[in-house]
Design a protein around this motif. Structure first.
Motif, PDB file in Angstrom:
ATOM      1  N   GLU A   1       0.828  -1.211   0.000  1.00 39.87           N
ATOM      2  CA  GLU A   1       0.000   0.000   0.000  1.00 39.87           C
ATOM      3  C   GLU A   1       0.855   1.251   0.000  1.00 39.87           C
ATOM      4  OE1 GLU A   1      -2.725  -0.275   3.266  1.00 39.87           O
ATOM      5  OE2 GLU A   1      -3.909  -1.838   2.283  1.00 39.87           O
ATOM      6  N   SER A   2       1.951   1.236   0.730  1.00 37.79           N
ATOM      7  CA  SER A   2       2.842   2.394   0.757  1.00 37.79           C
ATOM      8  C   SER A   2       3.446   2.657  -0.612  1.00 37.79           C
ATOM      9  CB  SER A   2       3.964   2.185   1.781  1.00 37.79           C
ATOM     10  OG  SER A   2       3.433   2.159   3.072  1.00 37.79           O
ATOM     11  N   VAL A   3       3.930   1.613  -1.251  1.00 37.95           N
ATOM     12  CA  VAL A   3       4.497   1.771  -2.594  1.00 37.95           C
ATOM     13  C   VAL A   3       3.433   2.319  -3.539  1.00 37.95           C
ATOM     14  CG1 VAL A   3       5.392   0.529  -4.612  1.00 37.95           C
ATOM     15  CG2 VAL A   3       6.279   0.012  -2.329  1.00 37.95           C
ATOM     16  N   LEU A   4       2.264   1.738  -3.480  1.00 39.52           N
ATOM     17  CA  LEU A   4       1.178   2.137  -4.371  1.00 39.52           C
ATOM     18  C   LEU A   4       0.778   3.586  -4.142  1.00 39.52           C
ATOM     19  CD1 LEU A   4      -0.710   1.007  -6.513  1.00 39.52           C
ATOM     20  CD2 LEU A   4      -2.185   0.188  -4.683  1.00 39.52           C
ATOM     21  N   PHE A   5       0.592   3.979  -2.901  1.00 39.59           N
ATOM     22  CA  PHE A   5       0.161   5.338  -2.601  1.00 39.59           C
ATOM     23  C   PHE A   5       1.244   6.357  -2.940  1.00 39.59           C
ATOM     24  CE2 PHE A   5      -0.013   8.895   0.416  1.00 39.59           C
ATOM     25  CZ  PHE A   5      -1.136   9.520  -0.110  1.00 39.59           C
ATOM     26  N   GLU A   6       2.487   6.068  -2.582  1.00 40.41           N
ATOM     27  CA  GLU A   6       3.569   7.040  -2.756  1.00 40.41           C
ATOM     28  C   GLU A   6       4.064   7.141  -4.189  1.00 40.41           C
ATOM     29  OE1 GLU A   6       6.549   5.801   0.039  1.00 40.41           O
ATOM     30  OE2 GLU A   6       5.191   6.094   1.735  1.00 40.41           O
ATOM     31  N   GLN A   7       4.025   6.004  -4.930  1.00 40.98           N
ATOM     32  CA  GLN A   7       4.666   5.997  -6.241  1.00 40.98           C
ATOM     33  C   GLN A   7       3.734   5.662  -7.396  1.00 40.98           C
ATOM     34  OE1 GLN A   7       8.310   3.681  -6.036  1.00 40.98           O
ATOM     35  NE2 GLN A   7       8.476   4.145  -3.861  1.00 40.98           N
TER      36      GLN A   7
ATOM     37  N   LEU B   1       6.562  -6.589  -7.476  1.00 38.45           N
ATOM     38  CA  LEU B   1       6.904  -7.467  -6.364  1.00 38.45           C
ATOM     39  C   LEU B   1       8.263  -7.101  -5.783  1.00 38.45           C
ATOM     40  CD1 LEU B   1       5.523 -10.860  -7.707  1.00 38.45           C
ATOM     41  CD2 LEU B   1       4.492  -9.336  -6.014  1.00 38.45           C
ATOM     42  N   SER B   2       9.197  -6.713  -6.638  1.00 39.12           N
ATOM     43  CA  SER B   2      10.525  -6.312  -6.150  1.00 39.12           C
ATOM     44  C   SER B   2      10.442  -5.060  -5.289  1.00 39.12           C
ATOM     45  CB  SER B   2      11.474  -6.062  -7.322  1.00 39.12           C
ATOM     46  OG  SER B   2      11.711  -7.260  -8.012  1.00 39.12           O
ATOM     47  N   ALA B   3       9.645  -4.078  -5.723  1.00 39.36           N
ATOM     48  CA  ALA B   3       9.509  -2.832  -4.955  1.00 39.36           C
ATOM     49  C   ALA B   3       8.863  -3.097  -3.601  1.00 39.36           C
ATOM     50  CB  ALA B   3       8.694  -1.805  -5.749  1.00 39.36           C
ATOM     51  N   VAL B   4       7.875  -3.978  -3.577  1.00 39.74           N
ATOM     52  CA  VAL B   4       7.200  -4.300  -2.318  1.00 39.74           C
ATOM     53  C   VAL B   4       8.156  -5.051  -1.397  1.00 39.74           C
ATOM     54  CG1 VAL B   4       5.308  -5.604  -1.262  1.00 39.74           C
ATOM     55  CG2 VAL B   4       4.901  -4.249  -3.336  1.00 39.74           C
ATOM     56  N   ALA B   5       8.898  -6.006  -1.936  1.00 42.03           N
ATOM     57  CA  ALA B   5       9.871  -6.748  -1.123  1.00 42.03           C
ATOM     58  C   ALA B   5      10.916  -5.793  -0.550  1.00 42.03           C
ATOM     59  CB  ALA B   5      10.531  -7.850  -1.950  1.00 42.03           C
ATOM     60  N   ASP B   6      11.412  -4.880  -1.378  1.00 38.36           N
ATOM     61  CA  ASP B   6      12.389  -3.899  -0.894  1.00 38.36           C
ATOM     62  C   ASP B   6      11.798  -3.049   0.222  1.00 38.36           C
ATOM     63  OD1 ASP B   6      14.259  -4.797  -2.717  1.00 38.36           O
ATOM     64  OD2 ASP B   6      13.978  -3.121  -4.119  1.00 38.36           O
ATOM     65  N   ARG B   7      10.587  -2.549   0.023  1.00 35.81           N
ATOM     66  CA  ARG B   7       9.948  -1.696   1.033  1.00 35.81           C
ATOM     67  C   ARG B   7       9.747  -2.467   2.345  1.00 35.81           C
ATOM     68  NH1 ARG B   7       6.815   3.034   1.276  1.00 35.81           N
ATOM     69  NH2 ARG B   7       8.278   3.598  -0.357  1.00 35.81           N
ATOM     70  N   ALA B   8       9.380  -3.740   2.221  1.00 34.77           N
ATOM     71  CA  ALA B   8       9.120  -4.554   3.408  1.00 34.77           C
ATOM     72  C   ALA B   8      10.402  -5.069   4.062  1.00 34.77           C
ATOM     73  CB  ALA B   8       8.221  -5.737   3.037  1.00 34.77           C
ATOM     74  N   GLY B   9      11.521  -4.953   3.342  1.00 37.67           N
ATOM     75  CA  GLY B   9      12.781  -5.450   3.888  1.00 37.67           C
ATOM     76  C   GLY B   9      12.885  -6.958   3.899  1.00 37.67           C
ATOM     77  N   VAL B  10      12.276  -7.593   2.892  1.00 37.50           N
ATOM     78  CA  VAL B  10      12.342  -9.047   2.775  1.00 37.50           C
ATOM     79  C   VAL B  10      12.863  -9.399   1.387  1.00 37.50           C
ATOM     80  CG1 VAL B  10      10.428  -9.408   4.387  1.00 37.50           C
ATOM     81  CG2 VAL B  10       9.961  -9.309   1.935  1.00 37.50           C
ATOM     82  N   SER B  11      13.228 -10.648   1.243  1.00 33.18           N
ATOM     83  CA  SER B  11      13.637 -11.104  -0.084  1.00 33.18           C
ATOM     84  C   SER B  11      12.385 -11.241  -0.957  1.00 33.18           C
ATOM     85  CB  SER B  11      14.336 -12.461   0.009  1.00 33.18           C
ATOM     86  OG  SER B  11      13.400 -13.460   0.390  1.00 33.18           O
ATOM     87  N   LYS B  12      12.602 -11.226  -2.246  1.00 30.36           N
ATOM     88  CA  LYS B  12      11.467 -11.416  -3.144  1.00 30.36           C
ATOM     89  C   LYS B  12      10.843 -12.788  -2.899  1.00 30.36           C
ATOM     90  CE  LYS B  12      10.036 -10.857  -7.920  1.00 30.36           C
ATOM     91  NZ  LYS B  12      10.457 -10.573  -9.288  1.00 30.36           N
ATOM     92  N   GLY B  13      11.667 -13.777  -2.598  1.00 34.54           N
ATOM     93  CA  GLY B  13      11.155 -15.110  -2.285  1.00 34.54           C
ATOM     94  C   GLY B  13      10.259 -15.106  -1.055  1.00 34.54           C
ATOM     95  N   GLY B  14      10.624 -14.298  -0.067  1.00 30.58           N
ATOM     96  CA  GLY B  14       9.794 -14.178   1.125  1.00 30.58           C
ATOM     97  C   GLY B  14       8.429 -13.596   0.805  1.00 30.58           C
ATOM     98  N   LEU B  15       8.403 -12.627  -0.096  1.00 33.56           N
ATOM     99  CA  LEU B  15       7.136 -12.049  -0.536  1.00 33.56           C
ATOM    100  C   LEU B  15       6.334 -13.069  -1.344  1.00 33.56           C
ATOM    101  CD1 LEU B  15       5.224  -9.586  -0.924  1.00 33.56           C
ATOM    102  CD2 LEU B  15       6.575  -9.032  -2.952  1.00 33.56           C
ATOM    103  N   LEU B  16       7.029 -13.780  -2.241  1.00 34.13           N
ATOM    104  CA  LEU B  16       6.351 -14.763  -3.095  1.00 34.13           C
ATOM    105  C   LEU B  16       5.734 -15.902  -2.294  1.00 34.13           C
ATOM    106  CD1 LEU B  16       8.876 -14.897  -6.067  1.00 34.13           C
ATOM    107  CD2 LEU B  16       6.587 -13.889  -6.073  1.00 34.13           C
ATOM    108  N   TYR B  17       6.275 -16.175  -1.104  1.00 29.08           N
ATOM    109  CA  TYR B  17       5.704 -17.209  -0.246  1.00 29.08           C
ATOM    110  C   TYR B  17       4.254 -16.858   0.090  1.00 29.08           C
ATOM    111  CZ  TYR B  17       4.817 -20.051   3.872  1.00 29.08           C
ATOM    112  OH  TYR B  17       4.266 -20.916   4.774  1.00 29.08           O
ATOM    113  N   HIS B  18       3.997 -15.589   0.341  1.00 31.19           N
ATOM    114  CA  HIS B  18       2.652 -15.133   0.699  1.00 31.19           C
ATOM    115  C   HIS B  18       1.823 -14.728  -0.514  1.00 31.19           C
ATOM    116  CE1 HIS B  18       3.317 -15.105   5.022  1.00 31.19           C
ATOM    117  NE2 HIS B  18       4.518 -14.630   4.771  1.00 31.19           N
ATOM    118  N   PHE B  19       2.475 -14.127  -1.502  1.00 30.63           N
ATOM    119  CA  PHE B  19       1.778 -13.612  -2.691  1.00 30.63           C
ATOM    120  C   PHE B  19       2.559 -14.032  -3.934  1.00 30.63           C
ATOM    121  CE2 PHE B  19       1.124 -10.606   0.819  1.00 30.63           C
ATOM    122  CZ  PHE B  19      -0.244 -10.741   0.971  1.00 30.63           C
TER     123      PHE B  19
END
Length: 173
Positions: free
Chosen positions: A11-17, A24-42
Motif C-alpha cells: 500500500e505504501s508503494v502504491l500510494f507514494e509511487q 513485487l521487487s519494490a514491495v519486497a524492498d519496502r518490506a525489507g524481505v527477499s522477493k522469495g519471502g514475498l512470493l511465499y505469501h503472494f
C-alpha cells in the motif's frame, strides 16, 4: 514477515509511487524481505492486489458493522459514520483506497470491490423512513470520498463535520 506487514508495504508503494511502481521487487524492498519471502505469501502481483482489495473491503465492512445497531435506517447511518471515520481518521485511509482501486483496474481484480459496492449501496436491510434519501446519502458520502481523495485539503475538519451532520439529518426526513 507477516502478511499484514507485506500488505502495508504494498500500500505504501502504491500510494507514494503509483500503480506503475507496484512491483513485487519494490514491495519486497519496502518490506525489507527477499522477493522469495514475498512470493511465499503472494505468488503474483495479482494475488497481492486481490489481498489489498479484500483487506480494504473487510475494513470498511467492519467499520459499518461497528456502527450498525440493526434498527431501521441504521445501516445507512453506519455507512455515513464509517465513511467519515475513514475521511477524518488518523490514517486517512481514503488515500490507500483510491490507490488500491486504481491497482485493481482489470475487471477480474475489480469484481470483489464491485460486489461490495452492490452490497453497500443496496437498500437498507432493516428498512428506514425513505429508501430514496438513504440511497442519495450513501451516494453523496461516496462522492465526497472520491473528491477528498483527489484534493485532501478541500474541506477542513469543521466542514467535514458539518457535511456529516447534514447527511445524517437527510436520513431523518
Amino acid at each position: 514477515m507477516k502478511r499484514e506487514a507485506l500488505l502495508d508495504a504494498a500500500e505504501s508503494v502504491l500510494f507514494e509511487q503509483g500503480t506503475q511502481a507496484l512491483t513485487l521487487s519494490a514491495v519486497a524492498d519496502r518490506a525489507g524481505v527477499s522477493k522469495g519471502g514475498l512470493l511465499y505469501h503472494f505468488p503474483t502481483k495479482e494475488a497481492l492486489v486481490r489481498a489489498m482489495v479484500a483487506r480494504v473491503i473487510e475494513e470498511f465492512d467492519g467499520l459499518i458493522a461497528s456502527h450498525d445497531d440493526g434498527t431501521p435506517g441504521s445501516y445507512t447511518r453506519a455507512y455515513v459514520e464509517a465513511t467519515f471515520e475513514i475521511l477524518t481518521g488518523e490514517a486517512r485511509a481514503y488515500r490507500r483506497w483510491s490507490a488500491i482501486t486504481a491497482a485493481a483496474a482489470d475487471p477480474e481484480q475489480a469484481e470483489p470491490l464491485n460486489e461490495a459496492m452492490r452490497r453497500w449501496h443496496a437498500p437498507d436491510p432493516a428498512g428506514g423512513p425513505d429508501p430514496g434519501n438513504a440511497a442519495v446519502v450513501r451516494l453523496a458520502a461516496e462522492g465526497l470520498w472520491e473528491v477528498v481523495s483527489h484534493d485532501p485539503g478541500l474541506y477542513d475538519a469543521e466542514q467535514l463535520r458539518a457535511l456529516r451532520q447534514r447527511l445524517l439529518e437527510l436520513l431523518e426526513r
